[in-house]
Design a protein around this motif. Sequence first.
Motif, PDB file in Angstrom:
ATOM      1  N   LEU A 370       0.856  -1.020  -0.022  1.00 25.52           N
ATOM      2  CA  LEU A 370      -0.435  -0.066   0.447  1.00 25.52           C
ATOM      3  C   LEU A 370       0.591   1.282   0.338  1.00 25.52           C
ATOM      4  O   LEU A 370       0.348   2.181  -0.765  1.00 25.52           O
ATOM      5  CB  LEU A 370      -1.030   0.443   1.613  1.00 25.52           C
ATOM      6  CG  LEU A 370      -2.406  -0.826   1.190  1.00 25.52           C
ATOM      7  CD1 LEU A 370      -2.309  -0.862   2.242  1.00 25.52           C
ATOM      8  CD2 LEU A 370      -3.300  -1.226  -0.331  1.00 25.52           C
ATOM      9  N   GLN A 371       2.313   1.387   0.337  1.00 23.57           N
ATOM     10  CA  GLN A 371       3.174   1.923   0.759  1.00 23.57           C
ATOM     11  C   GLN A 371       2.939   2.676  -0.668  1.00 23.57           C
ATOM     12  O   GLN A 371       3.660   4.269  -1.203  1.00 23.57           O
ATOM     13  CB  GLN A 371       4.293   2.705   1.686  1.00 23.57           C
ATOM     14  CG  GLN A 371       3.314   2.113   3.365  1.00 23.57           C
ATOM     15  CD  GLN A 371       4.150   2.276   4.218  1.00 23.57           C
ATOM     16  OE1 GLN A 371       5.959   1.672   4.451  1.00 23.57           O
ATOM     17  NE2 GLN A 371       4.500   3.291   5.106  1.00 23.57           N
ATOM     18  N   ASN A 372       3.620   1.539  -1.271  1.00 22.33           N
ATOM     19  CA  ASN A 372       4.001   1.576  -2.784  1.00 22.33           C
ATOM     20  C   ASN A 372       3.225   1.664  -3.647  1.00 22.33           C
ATOM     21  O   ASN A 372       3.476   2.732  -4.654  1.00 22.33           O
ATOM     22  CB  ASN A 372       5.122  -0.247  -3.040  1.00 22.33           C
ATOM     23  CG  ASN A 372       6.832   0.095  -2.080  1.00 22.33           C
ATOM     24  OD1 ASN A 372       7.253   0.992  -2.216  1.00 22.33           O
ATOM     25  ND2 ASN A 372       6.625  -1.530  -1.928  1.00 22.33           N
ATOM     26  N   SER A 373       2.210   1.816  -3.407  1.00 18.43           N
ATOM     27  CA  SER A 373       0.719   1.510  -4.861  1.00 18.43           C
ATOM     28  C   SER A 373       0.540   3.367  -4.745  1.00 18.43           C
ATOM     29  O   SER A 373      -0.136   3.823  -4.322  1.00 18.43           O
ATOM     30  CB  SER A 373       0.157   1.424  -4.129  1.00 18.43           C
ATOM     31  OG  SER A 373      -1.548   1.606  -4.998  1.00 18.43           O
ATOM     32  N   LYS A 374       1.543   4.133  -5.933  1.00 19.59           N
ATOM     33  CA  LYS A 374       0.546   5.207  -5.618  1.00 19.59           C
ATOM     34  C   LYS A 374      -0.229   5.361  -6.819  1.00 19.59           C
ATOM     35  O   LYS A 374      -0.290   7.088  -6.786  1.00 19.59           O
ATOM     36  CB  LYS A 374       2.074   5.894  -6.536  1.00 19.59           C
ATOM     37  CG  LYS A 374       3.382   5.747  -5.431  1.00 19.59           C
ATOM     38  CD  LYS A 374       3.620   6.635  -3.531  1.00 19.59           C
ATOM     39  CE  LYS A 374       5.129   6.295  -3.243  1.00 19.59           C
ATOM     40  NZ  LYS A 374       4.838   6.920  -1.738  1.00 19.59           N
ATOM     41  N   GLY A 375      -0.703   4.918  -7.000  1.00 19.50           N
ATOM     42  CA  GLY A 375      -2.189   5.425  -8.102  1.00 19.50           C
ATOM     43  C   GLY A 375      -2.913   6.166  -6.988  1.00 19.50           C
ATOM     44  O   GLY A 375      -3.750   6.464  -7.649  1.00 19.50           O
ATOM     45  N   ARG A 376      -2.432   6.007  -5.144  1.00 21.09           N
ATOM     46  CA  ARG A 376      -3.808   6.572  -4.648  1.00 21.09           C
ATOM     47  C   ARG A 376      -3.840   7.822  -4.272  1.00 21.09           C
ATOM     48  O   ARG A 376      -4.488   8.366  -4.653  1.00 21.09           O
ATOM     49  CB  ARG A 376      -3.420   6.360  -2.916  1.00 21.09           C
ATOM     50  CG  ARG A 376      -4.480   6.167  -2.128  1.00 21.09           C
ATOM     51  CD  ARG A 376      -4.001   5.909  -1.115  1.00 21.09           C
ATOM     52  NE  ARG A 376      -4.007   4.656  -1.177  1.00 21.09           N
ATOM     53  CZ  ARG A 376      -2.649   3.987  -0.849  1.00 21.09           C
ATOM     54  NH1 ARG A 376      -0.953   5.042  -1.002  1.00 21.09           N
ATOM     55  NH2 ARG A 376      -2.200   2.400  -0.974  1.00 21.09           N
ATOM     56  N   ASP A 520      10.868  -2.656  -2.277  1.00 21.31           N
ATOM     57  CA  ASP A 520      11.181  -1.864  -1.410  1.00 21.31           C
ATOM     58  C   ASP A 520      12.560  -1.221  -1.051  1.00 21.31           C
ATOM     59  O   ASP A 520      13.041  -0.531  -0.173  1.00 21.31           O
ATOM     60  CB  ASP A 520      10.647  -2.053  -0.040  1.00 21.31           C
ATOM     61  CG  ASP A 520       9.139  -2.653   0.530  1.00 21.31           C
ATOM     62  OD1 ASP A 520       8.508  -1.849   0.031  1.00 21.31           O
ATOM     63  OD2 ASP A 520       9.413  -4.272   0.230  1.00 21.31           O
ATOM     64  N   SER A 521      13.532  -1.589  -1.903  1.00 18.82           N
ATOM     65  CA  SER A 521      14.962  -1.288  -1.658  1.00 18.82           C
ATOM     66  C   SER A 521      15.597  -0.548  -3.321  1.00 18.82           C
ATOM     67  O   SER A 521      14.764   1.042  -2.817  1.00 18.82           O
ATOM     68  CB  SER A 521      16.324  -2.297  -1.358  1.00 18.82           C
ATOM     69  OG  SER A 521      15.908  -3.454  -2.583  1.00 18.82           O
TER      70      SER A 521
END
Length: 624
Positions: A370-376, A520-521
Amino acid sequence: MLRLTCRLLGTMIASCACVTAWAGASARLEVDAREAPRGIERVHLVLPVKSGKLTLLYPKWLPGEHSPDGPIAGLSGLKFSSNGQSIAWQRDPDNMYAFHLDVPAAVRTLDVAFEVDAVRGATDNNAERTSTDSLALILWNQLVLYPAGAQSDDLRYQARLRLPPGWSFGTALASPQTTGDTTQFAEVSLTTLIDSPVLSGSNFRTIALGGDPAVYLHLAADSEAALDIPEASTAQLRKLVQEAAALFGATHYTEYHFLWTLSDQIGFEGIEHHQSSDNRSGERSLIDEELRRSASVLTLLPHEYVHSWNGKYRRPIGLATGNYDAPMRGDLLWVYEGLTEYLGMVLSARSGFASLEDARNEWADIAAWLQNSKGREWRPLADTAAAAQLGYIEAAGWRARTRSTDFYAESAMLWLEADTLIRTTTHGAKSLDDFCRLFYGPPSSAPKVLPYDFNDVVKALNAVMPYDWRGFWTQRLNRVRSDAPLEGLTASGWHLVFTAEPTAVEKGEAALMKKTDLSDSLGFLLKDEGAVISTVVPGTPADSAGIAPDSILIAIDDRKYSKDVLADALKAGGTELRGIRLLIEKDDKFKTVELKYAGHERHPRLERDASAPDLLTTILSPRS
Ligand SMILES: [Zn+2]
């Protein structure tokens, strides 16, 4: 009565069709699956008809798939005849799933012959091969036609199935009578037929999982060895049945059958049905402990089982269509799939199939995604549900930008927030379990559909705990913001941290999916056990360096790529920002890019936050 309402809505668009031509009689369906291992299944269908114009449809909108993806392009060799006389047909110019014909005078039965030609990994309305030399999944939706204008509940089909010699099978279809390699099933509605796939194979095993009504596990695998499920796993699946009964307090099936395909040759997925589920995972999922602990395997059966209550029995009104031609609306998939995702993880832990630690690690994976999902930042969660039919086919490469089917993971996180809110406000007297019992529970019944809308969900939540639930969901479903909604995780007494070592759940998932996850890296994911970059995460070093999905990673700091070389490059650095040089091949050209990066590998896990009570452990603990 509600069902009647939505049926009418669903059929207004049907063409001139002659439902009356069908009244009272049943269709006879003969499927020859002896060549299923190479992707060919042959159909002979005898339909009761009357003379005149007739439109027959191939199922297009498939329950559980929420998409118009019936594999029409795999249908081949179509012929209509009666009493040996062929009858001409024409495909509808607008609807590729509709076939028009004129039934001659005095004709009472129509013979339809066709075959389904399936290939491995098919997409875009082609038929995907769900068979290998050792097993086959028979999906009835691919093997029928039905009259336009009819409701699938009103049509009766009697199916007969011929399998390769010596194969066994499992299905929720009642009263199978087998003679030689042919099995006759009891006459059922088209709804029940399509809802009841058959799993068959030469390496086959059935295990009773207890329960009242009875629950069975059927395994078909590409090797005999893969069927050797450990006794501990069987005991945990028995416990799953008990925990589901304790959660919902009722069942809505007369028997339940888990069909589990163990094969590396067929795409991994799960499709829910009312009295069964079609679960597909790697060949060694049950006998290789690393694979068994992958996130995909841990929640596969619990998720699909929950759908018997949430999705099949209670169904959003927009998905409760009366046939397979009426378009489905996915706006409530944050309940249908989101709450199922949540309860699947909860039941996986309560049954012990996922240990508490593994269950926490699954939540860590979701939080990190969810932190990586920038479509939000551009698209509210509600839009992912409304556009579900696009989400399932959105390219994986840019998924973090498009956010595709976030109505699974993000909704699960929001249901955790709702659960912790109820538990905290009521001082533990109430929980989301009470909502489940109220909304999906007693009285027990045979399969039936009770449609619901947003108001029904709000009303049931209010009955558990009076609160502004309408506002709670309206705000969360419609907001556009960049921050991941991790409030529920915080309220459950845990927060997301990153460590250099992957968890067992992440290792298992990487092994099952043959991927290397550096989301995540460095900010990318490598697929197919090789060096092909399949996903690039916005705002990461890979993104800043301009790397595109489908690039091939050739070398790292001048050394030829291997998993170890990549891991060593990340291990080598300290906390200082440094450059990692990647030689990339893209579109037949080579270029070197430098990724600015500080630190080691980063893998998500949860850390206890002592400032809040540990509600997550309470939620994941068994009830029965
Ligand atoms: Zn689902």
